[in-house]
Enzyme design. Structure first.
Site, short mmCIF file in Angstrom:
data_model
loop_
_atom_site.label_atom_id
_atom_site.label_comp_id
_atom_site.label_asym_id
_atom_site.label_seq_id
_atom_site.Cartn_x
_atom_site.Cartn_y
_atom_site.Cartn_z
N ASP A 10 4.20 -14.58 11.42
CA ASP A 10 2.93 -15.02 10.83
C ASP A 10 1.88 -13.93 11.03
OD1 ASP A 10 0.47 -16.17 10.36
OD2 ASP A 10 0.93 -18.06 11.34
N LYS A 70 -7.82 -1.25 11.03
CA LYS A 70 -7.18 -1.66 9.76
C LYS A 70 -5.94 -0.80 9.52
CE LYS A 70 -6.45 -1.72 5.15
NZ LYS A 70 -5.49 -0.88 4.41
N HIS A 112 -2.89 10.07 0.32
CA HIS A 112 -3.04 8.81 -0.41
C HIS A 112 -2.78 8.99 -1.89
CE1 HIS A 112 -5.33 5.42 1.78
NE2 HIS A 112 -4.32 5.86 2.49
N GLU A 125 0.84 -1.21 0.00
CA GLU A 125 0.00 0.00 0.00
C GLU A 125 0.87 1.25 0.00
OE1 GLU A 125 -3.40 -0.17 2.63
OE2 GLU A 125 -3.50 2.01 2.68
#
Ligand code: MEV
Length: 440
Positions: free
Chosen positions: A296, A280, A393, A85
C-alpha cells in the site's frame, strides 16, 4: 444534464460501460473499444482484477520495469518497479551500477513495531480510569486470543497496550495506544481486528466496574484503527566509499563532487521547499517497488512524510557526510510492509515480483525498498549538482514526445540518435521531427 444513477454497482460490467460511455463520452463506441482493449485476454486474470475493487470497468496499466545490479548486503538483486515516470528506472539502474564496485548498499532493520489506537472519550476521574485500565488489561488480551492465536504461533502478536491521556490536546480524549509485531504481514487486518475487540471489551467491562460513577461507565468509543505512522518500524540503508573513488566523468574533482552532494543534502535538511522535492525523488524509488510488490504505497507515503517532519520541521530523509576522506550517504525511514496476505498472494505480477526478489521476508523487503529510495535520491542529486536534471529527464522523455507526435519506429531511431548529441527540449524535438517529416 446527466441524472444521478441508482444501483450502479449492481449493473454488470458491460451495463456499467454502456451507461458510462453513453452519458460521459463523445464517442461511446470508441470509448468502449478502448476500455475493452485493456481487458486481460485471460478471463480468470481479468475476473481477479475486476474483484479487487468495486465498479471495475477495465485495467489501468503502469510499466513494470527492472533495475538490475543492486548489491545489497553482498546479495545481488534485480528490483522490479511499477512506475510511469520515464527516468526513474534508468536512474535507479545507474545508481545501482555506480555502487556495484564500491561495496554496494548496506542495510539494517532497526525495528518492526506496528501501532494501532482505540480513540475514546471519557468524562470523569482520571484515577478511576487508570484503575479500570489496570484491571481490564488482561481481559483485553484474553478476549483477543482467538484473533492473536495464529500470529502468536508464528512469533508475533500484541506487544503492549497503554492508556494515554490526551486531554491536554482535546477535552475528554483518551486512547489505548497499542503496539504489535506482525512479522511478514503488513498487519492491517490483524491490528484492526485486535483493536475492535479491545474497544468492545473496554466498553463492556466499564459497565460493571464498581468504582465508576454512572457517567464514567459510559465510555464513548470514537474509533479503532491502525496508525500508518510507525516510527519504530524503521530501516536504514547506506552507501560509502573513499571520496577519491567518486569519479563522476565530469570536469570537477571527486572532492568537489562529494562536497556538492553533501551541500545539496544539507540544503534539503534545512529548507522545507527543497526537502519536499528531495523526498519526492526518494519516493519515486520507494513507491515503484512498493507498488510492484503489491503493498500500500499511500500508507508508506503518509508514514514516511510524517517521519520526515517528526522533529517539527519537514526535512530530508537522507543524510550525507565526508569524514576522514570517506563519503557516506544514508537514509533512515519507517515502513510497514507485508510479503504475505493482501495482493501479495493474489496479483500474478506481484507474485512474480516477489519471486524475482527471492521471496523476501517483510524485513528483507523493507531493506530493498529503502535501497531503491536511497539509489533514486543519489541519482537525482548527482544529476542536479552536475549536469542538471533536464538532460537525463528529457532523454528519457524523448520517446514520450515522439509517441505523442506519432513518429514511426524509423523516425524514432533517427531522432533518438540525433538527440544523443543535442539538448532534447520539447521545442527542439518538435522542430526536428517536423523537419524530418518535411524532408521526406
Ligand atoms: C523528479 O521526479 C524528482 C526530482 O525532482 C528529485 C529531486 O529534485 O531531488 C529530480
Amino acid at each position: 444534464m446527466t441524472k444521478p444513477i441508482e444501483g450502479f454497482s449492481k449493473l454488470t460490467k458491460n451495463q456499467k460501460i454502456d451507461w458510462l460511455t453513453t452519458h460521459y463520452t463523445a464517442n461511446p463506441e470508441a470509448a468502449k473499444i478502448l476500455l475493452k482493449r485493456y481487458w486481460n485476454v485471460n478471463e480468470d486474470v481479468q475476473k481477479l482484477h475486476d474483484e479487487f475493487i468495486e465498479n471495475t470497468i477495465t485495467n489501468y496499466y503502469l510499466p513494470f520495469g527492472i533495475a538490475p545490479n543492486f548489491l545489497i548486503n553482498d546479495k545481488l538483486y534485480a528490483i522490479p518497479m511499477a512506475i510511469e515516470e520515464s527516468s526513474v528506472v534508468a536512474a535507479a539502474s545507474k545508481a545501482a551500477k555506480f555502487w556495484l564496485d564500491k561495496g554496494g548498499f548496506k542495510t539494517e532493520v532497526l525495528g518492526t513495531e506496528k501501532i494501532g489506537q482505540v480513540h475514546f472519550m471519557y468524562h470523569g476521574s482520571k484515577e478511576h480510569l487508570m484503575s479500570f485500565f489496570e484491571q481490564v488489561h488482561s481481559k483485553l488480551l484474553s478476549d483477543a486470543s482467538s484473533i492473536t492465536k495464529n500470529m502468536e504461533k508464528r512469533g508475533g502478536g500484541i506487544n503492549n497496550i497503554k492508556l494515554r491521556d490526551k486531554t491536554d490536546a482535546l477535552d475528554n480524549y483518551y486512547q489505548l495506544h497499542c503496539t504489535f509485531e506482525t512479522l511478514d504481514a503488513m498487519g492491517a487486518n490483524f491490528i484492526n481486528s485486535c483493536l475492535e475487540q479491545f474497544a468492545k471489551t473496554f466498553k463492556a467491562e466499564a459497565q460493571s466496574f464498581s468504582i465508576f460513577t454512572e457517567e464514567e461507565k459510559t465510555i464513548e468509543i470514537v474509533m479503532s484503527i491502525l496508525s500508518n505512522y510507525v516510527p519504530n518500524c524503521l530501516v536504514r540503508a547506506e552507501v560509502s566509499c573513499p571520496v577519491t573513488e567518486l569519479k563522476n566523468g565530469n570536469t570537477e574533482t571527486s572532492q568537489q563532487f562529494a562536497e556538492k552532494m553533501v551541500q545539496a543534502v544539507n540544503i534539503a535538511q534545512v529548507e522545507p521547499h527543497r526537502a519536499v522535492t528531495h523526498n519526492k525523488g526518494i519516493m519515486n524509488g520507494i513507491d515503484a517497488v512498493v507498488l510492484a510488490t503489491g503493498n500500500d504505497f499511500r500508507a508508506i507515503e503518509a508514514g514516511i512524510h510524517a517521519y520526515a517532519a517528526k522533529d517539527g520541521q519537514y526535512t530530508s530523509l537522507t543524510h550525507a557526510t565526508i569524514e576522514n576522506g570517506i563519503f557516506r550517504f544514508w537514509i533512515e525511514l519507517p515502513m510497514a510492509l507485508g510479503t504475505i496476505g493482501g495482493l501479495t498472494s493474489l496479483h500474478p505480477l506481484v507474485k512474480l515480483a516477489m519471486e524475482l526478489l527471492g521471496k523476501p521476508s517483510a524485513k528483507e523487503l523493507m531493506q530493498i525498498v529503502a535501497v531503491a529510495g536511497l539509489a533514486q535520491n543519489f541519482a537525482a542529486v548527482r544529476s542536479l549538482v552536475t549536469t542538471g536534471i533536464q538532460e537525463g529527464h528529457m532523454k528519457m522523455h524523448l520517446l514520450n514526445i515522439l509517441n505523442q507526435l506519432g513518429a514511426t519506429d524509423e523516425e524514432k531511431k533517427i531522432l533518438t540518435h540525433h538527440f544523443k548529441k543535442h539538448p532534447a527540449t520539447h521545442n527542439a524535438v518538435v522542430e526536428a521531427f517536423e523537419k524530418l517529416r518535411n524532408t521526406k
